[in-house]
Design an enzyme around this catalytic site. Structure first.
Site, mmCIF file in Angstrom:
data_model
loop_
_atom_site.group_PDB
_atom_site.id
_atom_site.type_symbol
_atom_site.label_atom_id
_atom_site.label_comp_id
_atom_site.label_asym_id
_atom_site.label_seq_id
_atom_site.Cartn_x
_atom_site.Cartn_y
_atom_site.Cartn_z
ATOM 1 N N GLY A 52 0.667 -1.322 -0.034
ATOM 2 C CA GLY A 52 0.074 -0.018 -0.005
ATOM 3 C C GLY A 52 0.858 1.258 -0.032
ATOM 4 O O GLY A 52 0.574 2.154 0.713
ATOM 5 N N HIS A 53 1.954 1.126 -0.808
ATOM 6 C CA HIS A 53 2.895 2.287 -0.926
ATOM 7 C C HIS A 53 3.639 2.346 -2.140
ATOM 8 O O HIS A 53 3.469 1.235 -3.018
ATOM 9 C CB HIS A 53 3.707 2.596 0.294
ATOM 10 N N ALA A 54 4.399 3.160 -2.358
ATOM 11 C CA ALA A 54 5.351 3.365 -3.538
ATOM 12 C C ALA A 54 6.766 3.953 -3.150
ATOM 13 O O ALA A 54 6.802 4.491 -1.920
ATOM 14 C CB ALA A 54 4.864 4.269 -4.753
ATOM 15 N N ARG A 99 2.689 -0.358 -4.843
ATOM 16 C CA ARG A 99 2.493 -1.814 -4.834
ATOM 17 C C ARG A 99 1.645 -2.365 -3.398
ATOM 18 O O ARG A 99 1.723 -1.912 -2.482
ATOM 19 C CB ARG A 99 3.882 -2.480 -4.612
#
Length: 141
Positions: A52-54, A99
């Site tokens: 839940g981040h990049a 992702r």
């Protein structure tokens, strides 16, 4: 600095032996970046998701050491789902992709090799901010 331009599945060398297989990951031979950090996820409940981040600069190489899970990569315009379920296959992920990992099987272990030490300022944790950053020039699939 980014060493590859888009996500790709890479086969990890495997030495087959009747007593059990052995795979080797070496900097620059298997992963196209210097190895700075390794972490792993395990005991993830089947109905949970991770990620839940990049990242702004961190390159990653993700492997299912045991079991299976899905990795959903998003460039701000489209997404692709990769199923990792073999310990001799890894997913290279350059920076600039959102992702999320889900569909963890019982007993799965996800190992991640990165080229950067942990730095909270490298994370993009807000999806709307990510989309705004990627809108002018989304990463390719």
């Amino acid at each position: 600095m980014e060493k590859f331009s888009k996500p790709q599945i890479i086969e990890i060398p495997k030495i087959a032996d009747p007593r059990g297989n052995l795979s080797v990951i070496q900097e620059k031979d298997t992963v196209p970046f210097p190895i700075s950090r390794i972490f792993y996820l395990y005991d993830v409940p089947a109905d949970s998701s991770r990620g839940g981040h990049a990242h702004h600069i961190d390159n990653q190489f993700m492997i299912a050491l045991a079991g299976s899970f899905d990795v959903v990569l998003d460039n701000g315009r489209e997404s692709h789902r990769y199923t990792l379920n073999r310990p001799y296959l890894g997913l290279l992920i350059p920076p600039g992709y959102w992702r999320t990992m889900d569909n963890f099987s019982a007993g799965s272990v996800c190992m991640v090799i990165t080229d950067q030490p942990y730095d909270e300022s490298d994370y993009i944790r807000d999806y709307d901010e990510f989309k705004a950053l990627m809108a002018p020039n989304p990463k390719p699939f």
